[in-house]
Design a protein around this motif. Structure first.
Motif, PDB file in Angstrom:
ATOM      1  N   MET A   1      41.120  27.421  49.198  1.00 17.06           N
ATOM      2  CA  MET A   1      39.887  27.079  48.495  1.00 17.06           C
ATOM      3  C   MET A   1      40.189  26.657  47.063  1.00 17.06           C
ATOM      4  O   MET A   1      41.251  26.976  46.517  1.00 17.06           O
ATOM      5  CB  MET A   1      38.935  28.284  48.471  1.00 17.06           C
ATOM      6  CG  MET A   1      38.423  28.699  49.836  1.00 17.06           C
ATOM      7  SD  MET A   1      37.427  30.203  49.760  1.00 17.06           S
ATOM      8  CE  MET A   1      38.729  31.444  49.713  1.00 17.06           C
ATOM      9  N   SER A   2      39.243  25.946  46.469  1.00 15.94           N
ATOM     10  CA  SER A   2      39.366  25.655  45.046  1.00 15.94           C
ATOM     11  C   SER A   2      39.180  26.962  44.279  1.00 15.94           C
ATOM     12  O   SER A   2      38.542  27.894  44.781  1.00 15.94           O
ATOM     13  CB  SER A   2      38.301  24.643  44.616  1.00 15.94           C
ATOM     14  OG  SER A   2      37.006  25.195  44.748  1.00 15.94           O
ATOM     15  N   PRO A   3      39.748  27.083  43.054  1.00 12.80           N
ATOM     16  CA  PRO A   3      39.621  28.335  42.305  1.00 12.80           C
ATOM     17  C   PRO A   3      38.169  28.780  42.104  1.00 12.80           C
ATOM     18  O   PRO A   3      37.857  29.965  42.242  1.00 12.80           O
ATOM     19  CB  PRO A   3      40.301  28.004  40.971  1.00 12.80           C
ATOM     20  CG  PRO A   3      41.328  26.974  41.328  1.00 12.80           C
ATOM     21  CD  PRO A   3      40.660  26.133  42.384  1.00 12.80           C
ATOM     22  N   ALA A   4      37.281  27.840  41.788  1.00 19.54           N
ATOM     23  CA  ALA A   4      35.875  28.210  41.599  1.00 19.54           C
ATOM     24  C   ALA A   4      35.251  28.690  42.902  1.00 19.54           C
ATOM     25  O   ALA A   4      34.460  29.644  42.923  1.00 19.54           O
ATOM     26  CB  ALA A   4      35.090  27.026  41.027  1.00 19.54           C
ATOM     27  N   GLN A   5      35.606  28.044  43.995  1.00 19.20           N
ATOM     28  CA  GLN A   5      35.098  28.460  45.304  1.00 19.20           C
ATOM     29  C   GLN A   5      35.620  29.855  45.650  1.00 19.20           C
ATOM     30  O   GLN A   5      34.882  30.689  46.194  1.00 19.20           O
ATOM     31  CB  GLN A   5      35.518  27.463  46.374  1.00 19.20           C
ATOM     32  CG  GLN A   5      35.021  27.799  47.775  1.00 19.20           C
ATOM     33  CD  GLN A   5      35.537  26.825  48.823  1.00 19.20           C
ATOM     34  OE1 GLN A   5      36.321  25.926  48.512  1.00 19.20           O
ATOM     35  NE2 GLN A   5      35.114  27.000  50.051  1.00 19.20           N
ATOM     36  N   TRP A   6      36.870  30.117  45.344  1.00 14.98           N
ATOM     37  CA  TRP A   6      37.470  31.434  45.596  1.00 14.98           C
ATOM     38  C   TRP A   6      36.718  32.512  44.824  1.00 14.98           C
ATOM     39  O   TRP A   6      36.402  33.577  45.374  1.00 14.98           O
ATOM     40  CB  TRP A   6      38.940  31.406  45.198  1.00 14.98           C
ATOM     41  CG  TRP A   6      39.659  32.698  45.384  1.00 14.98           C
ATOM     42  CD1 TRP A   6      40.131  33.231  46.545  1.00 14.98           C
ATOM     43  CD2 TRP A   6      40.013  33.632  44.344  1.00 14.98           C
ATOM     44  NE1 TRP A   6      40.753  34.424  46.304  1.00 14.98           N
ATOM     45  CE2 TRP A   6      40.695  34.702  44.969  1.00 14.98           C
ATOM     46  CE3 TRP A   6      39.826  33.655  42.970  1.00 14.98           C
ATOM     47  CZ2 TRP A   6      41.185  35.782  44.252  1.00 14.98           C
ATOM     48  CZ3 TRP A   6      40.305  34.747  42.250  1.00 14.98           C
ATOM     49  CH2 TRP A   6      40.983  35.796  42.886  1.00 14.98           C
ATOM     50  N   LEU A   7      36.406  32.233  43.563  1.00 10.74           N
ATOM     51  CA  LEU A   7      35.646  33.191  42.774  1.00 10.74           C
ATOM     52  C   LEU A   7      34.264  33.421  43.384  1.00 10.74           C
ATOM     53  O   LEU A   7      33.807  34.554  43.530  1.00 10.74           O
ATOM     54  CB  LEU A   7      35.476  32.688  41.334  1.00 10.74           C
ATOM     55  CG  LEU A   7      36.627  32.903  40.361  1.00 10.74           C
ATOM     56  CD1 LEU A   7      36.293  32.275  39.010  1.00 10.74           C
ATOM     57  CD2 LEU A   7      36.922  34.385  40.179  1.00 10.74           C
ATOM     58  N   ALA A   8      33.599  32.318  43.730  1.00 13.25           N
ATOM     59  CA  ALA A   8      32.228  32.411  44.225  1.00 13.25           C
ATOM     60  C   ALA A   8      32.145  33.140  45.560  1.00 13.25           C
ATOM     61  O   ALA A   8      31.254  33.981  45.766  1.00 13.25           O
ATOM     62  CB  ALA A   8      31.631  31.016  44.350  1.00 13.25           C
ATOM     63  N   GLU A   9      33.058  32.850  46.466  1.00 17.72           N
ATOM     64  CA  GLU A   9      32.944  33.360  47.827  1.00 17.72           C
ATOM     65  C   GLU A   9      33.710  34.657  48.065  1.00 17.72           C
ATOM     66  O   GLU A   9      33.404  35.386  49.014  1.00 17.72           O
ATOM     67  CB  GLU A   9      33.402  32.287  48.816  1.00 17.72           C
ATOM     68  CG  GLU A   9      32.539  31.023  48.739  1.00 17.72           C
ATOM     69  CD  GLU A   9      32.942  29.967  49.754  1.00 17.72           C
ATOM     70  OE1 GLU A   9      33.796  30.250  50.624  1.00 17.72           O
ATOM     71  OE2 GLU A   9      32.403  28.852  49.689  1.00 17.72           O
ATOM     72  N   LYS A  10      34.665  34.959  47.194  1.00 15.95           N
ATOM     73  CA  LYS A  10      35.473  36.164  47.395  1.00 15.95           C
ATOM     74  C   LYS A  10      35.212  37.254  46.344  1.00 15.95           C
ATOM     75  O   LYS A  10      35.312  38.447  46.641  1.00 15.95           O
ATOM     76  CB  LYS A  10      36.963  35.813  47.361  1.00 15.95           C
ATOM     77  CG  LYS A  10      37.422  34.877  48.471  1.00 15.95           C
ATOM     78  CD  LYS A  10      37.433  35.578  49.806  1.00 15.95           C
ATOM     79  CE  LYS A  10      38.057  34.683  50.873  1.00 15.95           C
ATOM     80  NZ  LYS A  10      38.130  35.357  52.196  1.00 15.95           N
ATOM     81  N   GLU A  11      34.897  36.872  45.126  1.00 13.34           N
ATOM     82  CA  GLU A  11      34.829  37.841  44.035  1.00 13.34           C
ATOM     83  C   GLU A  11      33.417  38.076  43.493  1.00 13.34           C
ATOM     84  O   GLU A  11      33.038  39.208  43.210  1.00 13.34           O
ATOM     85  CB  GLU A  11      35.752  37.401  42.888  1.00 13.34           C
ATOM     86  CG  GLU A  11      37.204  37.198  43.307  1.00 13.34           C
ATOM     87  CD  GLU A  11      37.814  38.452  43.911  1.00 13.34           C
ATOM     88  OE1 GLU A  11      37.651  39.539  43.331  1.00 13.34           O
ATOM     89  OE2 GLU A  11      38.453  38.348  44.978  1.00 13.34           O
ATOM     90  N   LEU A  12      32.642  37.029  43.335  1.00 12.51           N
ATOM     91  CA  LEU A  12      31.297  37.203  42.796  1.00 12.51           C
ATOM     92  C   LEU A  12      30.365  37.913  43.765  1.00 12.51           C
ATOM     93  O   LEU A  12      29.295  38.391  43.371  1.00 12.51           O
ATOM     94  CB  LEU A  12      30.702  35.841  42.402  1.00 12.51           C
ATOM     95  CG  LEU A  12      31.343  35.175  41.184  1.00 12.51           C
ATOM     96  CD1 LEU A  12      30.729  33.800  40.946  1.00 12.51           C
ATOM     97  CD2 LEU A  12      31.188  36.037  39.931  1.00 12.51           C
ATOM     98  N   THR A  13      30.750  37.975  45.017  1.00 15.83           N
ATOM     99  CA  THR A  13      29.934  38.679  46.007  1.00 15.83           C
ATOM    100  C   THR A  13      30.101  40.202  45.919  1.00 15.83           C
ATOM    101  O   THR A  13      29.310  40.942  46.498  1.00 15.83           O
ATOM    102  CB  THR A  13      30.306  38.218  47.431  1.00 15.83           C
ATOM    103  OG1 THR A  13      31.719  38.402  47.630  1.00 15.83           O
ATOM    104  CG2 THR A  13      29.983  36.740  47.615  1.00 15.83           C
ATOM    105  N   LYS A  14      31.096  40.673  45.169  1.00 10.48           N
ATOM    106  CA  LYS A  14      31.310  42.113  45.003  1.00 10.48           C
ATOM    107  C   LYS A  14      30.285  42.682  44.015  1.00 10.48           C
ATOM    108  O   LYS A  14      29.781  41.959  43.160  1.00 10.48           O
ATOM    109  CB  LYS A  14      32.730  42.386  44.492  1.00 10.48           C
ATOM    110  CG  LYS A  14      33.838  41.943  45.429  1.00 10.48           C
ATOM    111  CD  LYS A  14      35.198  42.191  44.795  1.00 10.48           C
ATOM    112  CE  LYS A  14      36.339  41.735  45.690  1.00 10.48           C
ATOM    113  NZ  LYS A  14      37.664  41.937  45.049  1.00 10.48           N
ATOM    114  N   PRO A  15      29.975  43.983  44.101  1.00  7.10           N
ATOM    115  CA  PRO A  15      29.045  44.590  43.140  1.00  7.10           C
ATOM    116  C   PRO A  15      29.507  44.397  41.701  1.00  7.10           C
ATOM    117  O   PRO A  15      30.694  44.591  41.397  1.00  7.10           O
ATOM    118  CB  PRO A  15      29.059  46.080  43.530  1.00  7.10           C
ATOM    119  CG  PRO A  15      29.477  46.093  44.962  1.00  7.10           C
ATOM    120  CD  PRO A  15      30.440  44.950  45.124  1.00  7.10           C
ATOM    121  N   ASP A  16      28.596  43.981  40.827  1.00  9.73           N
ATOM    122  CA  ASP A  16      28.877  43.770  39.392  1.00  9.73           C
ATOM    123  C   ASP A  16      29.945  42.707  39.164  1.00  9.73           C
ATOM    124  O   ASP A  16      30.577  42.669  38.090  1.00  9.73           O
ATOM    125  CB  ASP A  16      29.318  45.074  38.714  1.00  9.73           C
ATOM    126  CG  ASP A  16      28.262  46.163  38.794  1.00  9.73           C
ATOM    127  OD1 ASP A  16      27.076  45.833  38.624  1.00  9.73           O
ATOM    128  OD2 ASP A  16      28.619  47.331  39.042  1.00  9.73           O
TER     129      ASP A  16
END
Length: 220
Positions: free
Chosen positions: A99-114
């Motif tokens: 994934m692109s770095p922004a996509q990785w953040l959005a789909e893997k990390e921003l979905t976590k609590p806080d």
């Protein structure tokens, strides 16, 4: 002692005592009234308080992250600030897990609590150069890539929008297929060895399936 005429010896002695008291008694009395400085008070005045050492950016971030519901991948082997610095390095990579770095953040990390709060704080502290990547992830304006799987054609999460896509690299046994909404194969291709493969997903398609083709990226 010189005797005063007409005054007895006892009276003269008493007079002498009064005269001596009058010379020194006033100062002695005042000195006696003055309180003496206690050793404790002197010690307190002489003792200087040690200046309070401010927390480091790492300590501040660790405390904030530990008080949140967010958990970094790999945090178990180090502090939250160490993990965030590693994330900063990863965001400089051209691709993360297909994934692109922004996509990785959005789909893997921003979905976590806080996730947004912790990542925003971490980027601001340790890698402000990655702020645009994080903003794109938060706003959803990042480019989406597609790896192995079957995707419904359309708009929204887990769907692939109609358009032309291309994958590149040392491709081995790359297979893709377009199917109708009822599952009939409309088109497919199997490349045993290729350097680039291109496909156009149409608005009327139902699904797009890909296996061992790497990352499909939109052709602009």
């Amino acid at each position: 002692m010189r005797l005063v005429p007409g005054v007895g010896t006892a009276a003269a002695c008493a007079l002498a005592v009064v005269v001596m008291a009058g010379c020194s008694g006033g100062d002695a009395t005042e000195d006696a009234k003055k309180p003496s400085a206690s050793p404790t008070a002197v010690a307190s005045e002489e003792k200087s308080e040690a200046p309070e050492v401010p927390a480091t950016p790492e300590e501040d971030f660790d405390a904030m992250a530990m008080g949140s519901g967010f958990y970094f991948d790999g945090q178990g082997i180090g502090s939250a600030s160490d993990a965030m610095k590693r994330y900063c390095e990863l965001l400089g990579e051209p691709e993360l897990e297909g994934m692109s770095p922004a996509q990785w953040l959005a789909e893997k990390e921003l979905t976590k609590p806080d996730g947004e709060m912790v990542l925003q704080d971490g980027v601001d502290r340790f890698c402000p150069a990655r702020a645009k990547t994080l903003k794109a992830a938060v706003d959803g304006t990042y480019e989406r890539w597609f790896t192995d799987g079957t995707y419904e054609v359309g708009a929204g999460a887990e769907k692939i929008p109609p358009g032309t896509y291309r994958t590149t690299g040392a491709l081995r046994d790359c297979y893709w297929e377009r199917t109708s909404k009822s599952g009939e194969i409309l088109d497919n291709h199997f490349a045993t060895s290729a350097q680039t493969v291109r496909v156009t997903v149409r608005a009327g398609d139902g699904q797009f399936t890909t296996r061992s083709c790497g990352s499909w990226r939109p052709v602009r």
